[in-house]
Design a protein around this motif. Structure first.
Motif, short mmCIF file in Angstrom:
data_model
loop_
_atom_site.label_atom_id
_atom_site.label_comp_id
_atom_site.label_asym_id
_atom_site.label_seq_id
_atom_site.Cartn_x
_atom_site.Cartn_y
_atom_site.Cartn_z
N THR A 1 0.84 -1.21 0.00
CA THR A 1 0.00 0.00 0.00
C THR A 1 0.87 1.25 0.00
N LEU A 2 0.37 2.25 -0.67
CA LEU A 2 1.02 3.57 -0.68
C LEU A 2 -0.07 4.61 -0.56
N ASP A 3 0.04 5.46 0.44
CA ASP A 3 -0.97 6.47 0.70
C ASP A 3 -0.26 7.81 0.81
N ILE A 4 -0.82 8.85 0.20
CA ILE A 4 -0.19 10.17 0.24
C ILE A 4 -1.19 11.21 0.70
N GLU A 5 -0.76 12.07 1.61
CA GLU A 5 -1.50 13.24 2.04
C GLU A 5 -0.59 14.45 1.79
N SER A 6 -1.10 15.64 2.03
CA SER A 6 -0.32 16.84 1.72
C SER A 6 0.96 16.92 2.52
N GLN A 7 0.99 16.31 3.73
CA GLN A 7 2.17 16.34 4.57
C GLN A 7 2.54 14.96 5.11
N ARG A 8 2.16 13.92 4.36
CA ARG A 8 2.46 12.59 4.88
C ARG A 8 2.53 11.57 3.75
N ILE A 9 3.46 10.64 3.86
CA ILE A 9 3.60 9.52 2.93
C ILE A 9 3.64 8.25 3.76
N LEU A 10 2.78 7.30 3.45
CA LEU A 10 2.72 6.02 4.15
C LEU A 10 2.92 4.90 3.13
N PHE A 11 3.92 4.06 3.35
CA PHE A 11 4.18 2.94 2.45
C PHE A 11 4.36 1.68 3.28
N CYS A 12 3.72 0.59 2.84
CA CYS A 12 3.85 -0.68 3.54
C CYS A 12 3.93 -1.81 2.53
N ALA A 13 4.96 -2.59 2.61
CA ALA A 13 5.10 -3.85 1.88
C ALA A 13 5.16 -4.94 2.95
N PRO A 14 4.10 -5.71 3.12
CA PRO A 14 4.01 -6.65 4.25
C PRO A 14 5.26 -7.51 4.42
N SER A 15 5.72 -7.54 5.66
CA SER A 15 6.88 -8.34 6.08
C SER A 15 8.21 -7.82 5.56
N LEU A 16 8.18 -6.74 4.75
CA LEU A 16 9.42 -6.21 4.19
C LEU A 16 9.70 -4.78 4.64
N TYR A 17 8.78 -3.87 4.32
CA TYR A 17 9.04 -2.46 4.56
C TYR A 17 7.83 -1.77 5.19
N SER A 18 8.13 -0.81 6.05
CA SER A 18 7.10 0.05 6.62
C SER A 18 7.68 1.45 6.75
N LEU A 19 7.07 2.41 6.07
CA LEU A 19 7.61 3.77 6.03
C LEU A 19 6.50 4.78 6.32
N ASP A 20 6.75 5.68 7.26
CA ASP A 20 5.81 6.75 7.60
C ASP A 20 6.58 8.06 7.63
N ILE A 21 6.45 8.86 6.57
CA ILE A 21 7.10 10.17 6.49
C ILE A 21 6.06 11.21 6.86
N ASN A 22 6.06 11.65 8.10
CA ASN A 22 5.08 12.61 8.61
C ASN A 22 5.72 13.99 8.62
N LEU A 23 5.49 14.77 7.56
CA LEU A 23 6.10 16.08 7.43
C LEU A 23 5.44 17.12 8.33
N GLY A 24 4.35 16.74 9.01
CA GLY A 24 3.74 17.64 9.98
C GLY A 24 4.37 17.53 11.36
N ALA A 25 5.28 16.58 11.52
CA ALA A 25 5.96 16.40 12.81
C ALA A 25 7.05 17.45 12.98
N SER A 26 7.53 17.59 14.21
CA SER A 26 8.60 18.54 14.47
C SER A 26 9.91 18.02 13.90
N ASP A 27 10.89 18.93 13.76
CA ASP A 27 12.20 18.53 13.25
C ASP A 27 12.82 17.45 14.14
N ALA A 28 12.65 17.61 15.45
CA ALA A 28 13.23 16.64 16.38
C ALA A 28 12.62 15.26 16.19
#
Length: 334
Positions: free
Chosen positions: A263-290
């Motif tokens: 699955t790949l899901d995109i919002e204006s400030q977020r990218i979510l990608f999941c390949a079961p058992s292989l990859y899980s990615l959550d790029i939340n651009l609304g989060a703080s720099d830290a």
């Protein structure tokens, strides 16, 4: 899947103002009107404003009918939210308060004078739908809840840690709340509203190409139950080509067998990608720099996340993606 974002113009009306202070030394992203001034304060970082510990921070609580209203809910659900229970804006059945927060800007504070010039204070506009206005004004607990939501959102979008010793200056707002245009998920509006739209598929399947070229495939499918294998966070980077942002996700273990379940899901400030058992990615651009730095500290992508956050919102409506088998990468065009 996510609902498309629609452009909405806001002209907020002042409600009331609260005052607090920063409890840490940090910097914040400036509004466009403050970039020139900030350039002289932080050499080499023209879009940052220094925030010393103890600096006054004003929060303008403002109203605009174009901010989505709160969903219908029972009083028990509202009380649970006020107590910090069951708050989840991604849950269509949950109760939450939509809030639009401005970038930081500087205003002169008459209460602070140093070397015969005024020291600027920091100002944020926290904009709500006026449907909660009457309860905010008559219910002190609900008003405190609204103020806390604004403070939490400021802390989530910046690296500022705010004091909870809140003052209430006798002004409707510190400076004038600024008009702005934003992108809002259409599904946040109630059914029947002109801006409402049900969630739709955002990333369409790319047509087949010759095998010698890139090999795109559909990457937005219904997820299947995952196994007990642990998914890893893939490394990724971004670049800009002809005003288009390209997010490059490195997926060397991705196979044709896994793609239909990914699955790949995109919002204006977020990218979510999941390949079961292989990859899980959550790029939340609304989060703080830290938070971004901590999330990607184990990969080479921490600075990539911070710089992408500074660039612009992702173009959800025109987004597309492709799997480049030969390069072992997943490319998101946004």
């Amino acid at each position: 899947m996510a609902a498309p974002k629609i452009p909405v113009a806001l002209n907020p009306v002042p409600g009331f103002c609260v005052k607090t202070r920063s409890t840490n030394d940090t910097v914040v992203h400036a509004t466009a009107s403050d970039v020139s001034q900030a350039t002289h304060q932080v050499t080499g970082t023209p879009n940052l404003i220094p925030v010393p510990q103890g600096l006054k921070v004003f929060v303008n609580i403002a109203w605009d009918a174009n901010v989505p209203p709160t969903p219908q809910a029972s009083e028990d659900a509202i009380q649970n939210a006020m107590k910090g229970l069951d708050i989840d804006e991604s849950d269509p059945n949950g109760w939450f308060v939509p809030l639009v927060l401005s970038d930081a800007r500087q205003e002169r504070d008459k209460g602070q004078c140093y070397s015969s010039h005024f020291r600027p204070a920091l100002v944020f506009d926290a904009i709500f739908n006026p449907s909660i206005k009457s309860r905010t004004l008559r219910d002190p607990d609900f008003k405190s809840f609204v103020i806390e939501l604004a403070c939490q959102r400021i802390e989530a979008q910046t690296t500022i840690v705010l004091s909870r010793q809140i003052g209430t200056p006798n002004i409707a707002s510190k400076g004038k709340p600024q008009p702005r245009q934003i992108l809002v998920p259409a599904s946040l509006y109630p059914a029947g509203h002109p801006n409402y739209s049900a969630p739709t598929k955002l990333i369409q399947e790319i047509a087949s190409r010759p095998a010698s070229q890139l090999t795109p495939t559909s990457i937005l499918k219904q997820p299947q139950p995952s196994t007990n294998a642990v998914s890893r966070v893939p490394s990724w980077s971004w670049k800009e080509e002809d005003s288009e942002l390209l997010v490059v996700i490195h997926v060397p273990m991705l196979t044709h067998a896994v793609i239909p379940h990914s699955t790949l899901d995109i919002e204006s400030q977020r990218i979510l990608f999941c390949a079961p058992s292989l990859y899980s990615l959550d790029i939340n651009l609304g989060a703080s720099d830290a938070e971004l730095t901590a999330t990607f500290s184990q990969t080479d992508s921490a600075m990539q996340a911070v710089t992408l956050k500074r660039k612009r919102h992702l173009d959800v409506d025109n987004a597309k993606a492709e799997w480049r088998v030969a390069d072992k990468t997943l490319i998101l065009h946004a």
